[in-house]
Enzyme design. Structure first.
Site, PDB file in Angstrom:
ATOM      1  N   PHE A  34      -3.084   6.287   2.644  1.00  0.00           N
ATOM      2  CA  PHE A  34      -4.229   6.231   3.627  1.00  0.00           C
ATOM      3  C   PHE A  34      -3.829   6.519   4.950  1.00  0.00           C
ATOM      4  O   PHE A  34      -4.589   7.158   5.957  1.00  0.00           O
ATOM      5  CB  PHE A  34      -4.781   4.986   3.603  1.00  0.00           C
ATOM      6  CG  PHE A  34      -5.981   4.656   4.929  1.00  0.00           C
ATOM      7  CD1 PHE A  34      -7.285   5.184   4.334  1.00  0.00           C
ATOM      8  CD2 PHE A  34      -5.859   4.002   5.784  1.00  0.00           C
ATOM      9  CE1 PHE A  34      -8.251   5.057   5.301  1.00  0.00           C
ATOM     10  CE2 PHE A  34      -6.847   3.677   6.857  1.00  0.00           C
ATOM     11  CZ  PHE A  34      -8.034   4.281   6.660  1.00  0.00           C
ATOM     12  N   CYS A  50     -15.134 -26.401   9.100  1.00  0.00           N
ATOM     13  CA  CYS A  50     -13.749 -25.648   8.971  1.00  0.00           C
ATOM     14  C   CYS A  50     -12.615 -26.836   8.878  1.00  0.00           C
ATOM     15  O   CYS A  50     -12.690 -27.598   9.955  1.00  0.00           O
ATOM     16  CB  CYS A  50     -13.626 -24.603   9.684  1.00  0.00           C
ATOM     17  SG  CYS A  50     -12.154 -23.580   9.553  1.00  0.00           S
ATOM     18  N   ASP A 105       1.009  -1.160   0.044  1.00  0.00           N
ATOM     19  CA  ASP A 105      -0.032  -0.009  -0.022  1.00  0.00           C
ATOM     20  C   ASP A 105       0.695   1.382  -0.092  1.00  0.00           C
ATOM     21  O   ASP A 105       2.032   1.305   0.645  1.00  0.00           O
ATOM     22  CB  ASP A 105      -1.050  -0.171   1.329  1.00  0.00           C
ATOM     23  CG  ASP A 105      -2.075   0.905   1.354  1.00  0.00           C
ATOM     24  OD1 ASP A 105      -1.932   1.922   0.190  1.00  0.00           O
ATOM     25  OD2 ASP A 105      -2.621   0.918   2.156  1.00  0.00           O
ATOM     26  N   SER A 106       0.587   2.230  -0.724  1.00  0.00           N
ATOM     27  CA  SER A 106       1.584   3.326  -0.704  1.00  0.00           C
ATOM     28  C   SER A 106       1.529   4.049   0.305  1.00  0.00           C
ATOM     29  O   SER A 106       2.788   4.978   0.154  1.00  0.00           O
ATOM     30  CB  SER A 106       0.797   4.448  -1.845  1.00  0.00           C
ATOM     31  OG  SER A 106      -0.249   5.118  -1.223  1.00  0.00           O
ATOM     32  N   GLY A 107       0.883   3.835   1.412  1.00  0.00           N
ATOM     33  CA  GLY A 107       1.270   4.891   2.583  1.00  0.00           C
ATOM     34  C   GLY A 107       0.277   6.138   2.385  1.00  0.00           C
ATOM     35  O   GLY A 107      -0.105   6.848   3.563  1.00  0.00           O
ATOM     36  N   HIS A 147      -7.606 -19.126  12.207  1.00  0.00           N
ATOM     37  CA  HIS A 147      -8.917 -19.694  11.945  1.00  0.00           C
ATOM     38  C   HIS A 147      -9.506 -18.436  10.905  1.00  0.00           C
ATOM     39  O   HIS A 147     -10.127 -18.920   9.670  1.00  0.00           O
ATOM     40  CB  HIS A 147      -9.922 -19.728  12.900  1.00  0.00           C
ATOM     41  CG  HIS A 147     -11.276 -20.142  12.613  1.00  0.00           C
ATOM     42  ND1 HIS A 147     -11.900 -21.039  11.984  1.00  0.00           N
ATOM     43  CD2 HIS A 147     -12.438 -19.096  12.420  1.00  0.00           C
ATOM     44  CE1 HIS A 147     -13.167 -20.956  11.898  1.00  0.00           C
ATOM     45  NE2 HIS A 147     -13.509 -19.717  11.949  1.00  0.00           N
ATOM     46  N   ASP A 158      -8.647  -6.668   0.214  1.00  0.00           N
ATOM     47  CA  ASP A 158      -8.054  -6.947   1.468  1.00  0.00           C
ATOM     48  C   ASP A 158      -8.469  -6.047   2.599  1.00  0.00           C
ATOM     49  O   ASP A 158      -9.441  -5.420   2.273  1.00  0.00           O
ATOM     50  CB  ASP A 158      -6.566  -6.056   1.296  1.00  0.00           C
ATOM     51  CG  ASP A 158      -6.743  -4.856   1.408  1.00  0.00           C
ATOM     52  OD1 ASP A 158      -6.345  -4.237   2.664  1.00  0.00           O
ATOM     53  OD2 ASP A 158      -7.213  -4.128   0.462  1.00  0.00           O
ATOM     54  N   CYS A 184      -9.299 -25.771   9.067  1.00  0.00           N
ATOM     55  CA  CYS A 184      -8.173 -25.049   9.508  1.00  0.00           C
ATOM     56  C   CYS A 184      -7.348 -25.825  10.474  1.00  0.00           C
ATOM     57  O   CYS A 184      -7.980 -26.641  11.472  1.00  0.00           O
ATOM     58  CB  CYS A 184      -8.623 -23.220   9.818  1.00  0.00           C
ATOM     59  SG  CYS A 184      -9.147 -23.511  11.519  1.00  0.00           S
ATOM     60  N   CYS A 188      -9.379 -25.461  14.079  1.00  0.00           N
ATOM     61  CA  CYS A 188     -10.662 -26.288  14.068  1.00  0.00           C
ATOM     62  C   CYS A 188     -10.205 -27.717  14.145  1.00  0.00           C
ATOM     63  O   CYS A 188     -10.952 -28.579  14.771  1.00  0.00           O
ATOM     64  CB  CYS A 188     -11.620 -25.919  12.895  1.00  0.00           C
ATOM     65  SG  CYS A 188     -12.241 -24.347  13.121  1.00  0.00           S
TER      66      CYS A 188
END
Length: 379
Positions: free
Chosen positions: A96, A312, A92-94, A343, A274, A314, A317
């Site tokens: 935000f 699930c 991310d460019s920074g 999870h 994201d 994972c 779980c």
């Protein structure tokens, strides 16, 4: 390996694609796991990401510039060597963070002057600086430096801000092309995504998207959403913008969102997502399941032998009960956060795989109807 996006097929507006990068192939739609400072908050390493089905790691330019410093990361071989993740990494460019974390800032045509949220030191960041930092980090995909507006913004301000973001994007493209030609560049095939802005105004969004599409970038993102506006506004804007996003390039909806948001985004033609939500919520015991969102702190789970989600697969779980995880939280054990983050990220990555499978089987509309209103509800 030739980089680029291949649209395999579409089901209505929903798209099934394949995004090839110098660091590997991303099957889309895909969720990018947020490792802000080079690690998933909650104790997950780059090696854990492979186990939970992560295709793309997302790191943040601003945070890594402030600490440990992008020059140091470059000296250590770039983000891939630094973190141990060998798949695609998006930075991310920074932008935000500059606008959300900096208490005092001055926006000028050259860029933004602000004080670090860590130690208060004065920092300047503009398009060229953001590209240099991301080049030092050596990410697969660099995001353009844009102005992040508050929602809602005044129309006149939003219009001027879009124009500035376009000018900054042109500078980003010029600078990254220069950096990619330099000897010793960490990733000389670094890609650039532009960001669409325009607040909640459909006409500004469409106009800005048409302008930046002419720059023929590697991909395009819709930014400035999921920042407090009603979800109906977000969905309306996505529907307005996606027809003007190049069909031959990946489409990224930044910072979104809940499982229901993702299903709605896919249905409107988005390829990449994201969000910090799955890891952040997990650290507070909010867990995603096929039946809705579960709060593991609830008393009713005190002696519950069941896994978080019966469906699930994972690691959490497969190995642990709700009762044990609740106990870990009550005991203040860090393991509670690690198991829950694992999870939730498994859930998100699996959700996107199931969406891809449904698109391939031409059953996405049925999948959408079954889960769109269920996954975000609290149980």
């Amino acid at each position: 390996m030739e980089q680029g996006f291949e649209l395999l097929f579409a089901r209505g507006e929903a798209r099934r694609g394949r995004f090839t990068t110098v660091h590997g192939v991303v099957e889309t739609p895909a969720f990018m796991n947020v490792a802000t400072a080079g690690a998933i908050k909650g104790g997950l390493s780059a090696y854990d990401l492979k186990e939970i089905g992560c295709q793309v790691q997302l790191c943040n330019t601003y945070h890594l510039h402030v600490r440990p410093g992008d020059e140091l990361v470059r000296a250590l071989g770039g983000l891939h060597r630094f973190t141990g993740f060998d798949g695609p990494i998006l930075t991310d460019s920074g932008g935000f963070q500059v606008f959300s974390l900096a208490k005092l800032r001055q926006i000028r045509e050259e860029g933004v002057y602000f004080n670090s949220h860590v130690d208060g030191r004065k920092i300047f960041m503009g398009p060229e600086e953001s590209m240099r930092i991301q080049s030092n980090l050596g990410s697969t995909i660099a995001m353009a430096f844009d102005e992040c507006m508050q929602n809602p913004a005044e129309y006149a301000y939003a219009e001027n801000s879009c124009a500035r973001t376009t000018r900054w994007l042109e500078r980003c493209k010029t600078e990254l092309e220069r950096l990619n030609r330099q000897p010793g560049t960490v990733n000389p095939r670094q890609m650039l995504f532009g960001i669409n802005q325009g607040s909640v105004y459909d006409d500004l969004r469409v106009r800005h998207m048409r302008e930046i599409a002419e720059l023929d970038l590697d991909g395009y993102a819709v930014g400035g959403l999921a920042v407090g506006e009603p979800k109906e506004d977000m969905y309306r804007i996505i529907s307005a913008v996606t027809p003007y996003m190049p069909s031959c390039k990946p489409r990224y909806l930044m910072g979104v969102g809940t499982p229901g948001n993702i299903l709605e985004g896919v249905r409107r033609g988005i390829d990449l997502f994201d969000c910090v939500m799955p890891s952040r919520n997990a650290r507070h015991g909010q867990l995603f399941t096929k039946n809705g969102i579960l709060n593991i702190h609830n008393e009713k789970y005190k002696a519950d032998r069941s896994p978080i989600d019966e469906t699930c697969g994972c690691p959490t779980c497969r190995r642990h009960s709700r009762a044990y995880i609740r106990h870990l939280f009550k005991a203040g054990e860090m393991l509670a956060m690690r198991l829950c983050v694992m999870h939730n990220l498994w859930f998100y990555n699996t959700l996107l795989k199931e969406i891809r499978d449904a698109l391939e089987a031409d059953t996405f509309e049925a999948y959408f109807a079954e889960y769109a209103d269920v996954l975000d509800r609290r149980i």
